[in-house]
Design a protein around this motif. Sequence first.
Motif, mmCIF file in Angstrom:
data_model
loop_
_atom_site.group_PDB
_atom_site.id
_atom_site.type_symbol
_atom_site.label_atom_id
_atom_site.label_comp_id
_atom_site.label_asym_id
_atom_site.label_seq_id
_atom_site.Cartn_x
_atom_site.Cartn_y
_atom_site.Cartn_z
ATOM 1 N N ALA A 33 37.807 40.453 31.828
ATOM 2 C CA ALA A 33 38.730 40.251 32.946
ATOM 3 C C ALA A 33 39.142 41.585 33.573
ATOM 4 N N LEU A 34 39.495 42.556 32.751
ATOM 5 C CA LEU A 34 39.984 43.828 33.279
ATOM 6 C C LEU A 34 38.914 44.591 34.059
ATOM 7 N N ASN A 35 37.668 44.418 33.686
ATOM 8 C CA ASN A 35 36.584 45.083 34.416
ATOM 9 C C ASN A 35 36.337 44.446 35.777
ATOM 10 N N ARG A 36 36.938 43.299 36.030
ATOM 11 C CA ARG A 36 36.734 42.589 37.292
ATOM 12 C C ARG A 36 37.990 42.558 38.166
ATOM 13 N N LEU A 37 39.041 43.159 37.694
ATOM 14 C CA LEU A 37 40.308 43.191 38.441
ATOM 15 C C LEU A 37 40.714 44.638 38.709
ATOM 16 N N PRO A 38 41.414 44.874 39.815
ATOM 17 C CA PRO A 38 41.866 46.244 40.082
ATOM 18 C C PRO A 38 42.980 46.653 39.116
ATOM 19 N N THR A 55 48.060 45.635 35.036
ATOM 20 C CA THR A 55 47.028 44.590 35.009
ATOM 21 C C THR A 55 46.705 44.208 33.569
ATOM 22 N N GLU A 56 46.708 45.183 32.650
ATOM 23 C CA GLU A 56 46.459 44.875 31.238
ATOM 24 C C GLU A 56 47.495 43.890 30.713
ATOM 25 N N GLU A 57 48.762 44.169 30.999
ATOM 26 C CA GLU A 57 49.834 43.286 30.522
ATOM 27 C C GLU A 57 49.694 41.879 31.093
ATOM 28 N N ILE A 58 49.417 41.806 32.390
ATOM 29 C CA ILE A 58 49.303 40.502 33.046
ATOM 30 C C ILE A 58 48.129 39.723 32.478
ATOM 31 N N SER A 112 47.663 36.286 42.034
ATOM 32 C CA SER A 112 47.810 35.401 40.890
ATOM 33 C C SER A 112 46.585 34.507 40.726
ATOM 34 N N ALA A 113 46.084 33.991 41.827
ATOM 35 C CA ALA A 113 44.893 33.139 41.775
ATOM 36 C C ALA A 113 43.694 33.933 41.267
ATOM 37 N N ASP A 114 43.568 35.188 41.705
ATOM 38 C CA ASP A 114 42.460 36.034 41.252
ATOM 39 C C ASP A 114 42.525 36.268 39.748
ATOM 40 N N VAL A 115 43.712 36.583 39.256
ATOM 41 C CA VAL A 115 43.887 36.845 37.827
ATOM 42 C C VAL A 115 43.567 35.590 37.021
ATOM 43 N N ILE A 116 44.112 34.464 37.448
ATOM 44 C CA ILE A 116 43.879 33.207 36.735
ATOM 45 C C ILE A 116 42.394 32.877 36.708
ATOM 46 N N SER A 117 41.741 32.990 37.838
ATOM 47 C CA SER A 117 40.313 32.685 37.936
ATOM 48 C C SER A 117 39.491 33.574 37.008
#
Length: 102
Positions: free
Chosen positions: A51-56, A17-20, A79-84
């Motif tokens: 962002a990282l604190n809000r994504l798994p 997730t960090e890389e993405i 992908s939509a979640d990450v972009i958002s």
Amino acid sequence: MSKNKNEHLKQKLNNITEEIVLEKLDDFLKREEFTDVCKDEKCLLDMATYALNRLPAKYVTSSKGEAFSKTEELEQQHSADVISVVIKAIKVVSENDNNYDK
């Protein structure tokens, strides 16, 4: 577990997730709409942290696991979640970058 063993194990773990997030952040910050956004190290770290604190987290330990996780990035919802979340991170940090010591 010993401290040395813990350090060795930590080096083997990789949060995809960090890389993405960092890739997406770099991509979006190149867009014309974000030309005036703060891009110094503190702002970039704040955006990534937001962002990282809000994504798994997606941890892998091998290149095979990394490849599997990277394909998940292509799934539409993920992908939509990450972009958002990355866009929100850019906006939140850029709206508050006047509060930082420069």
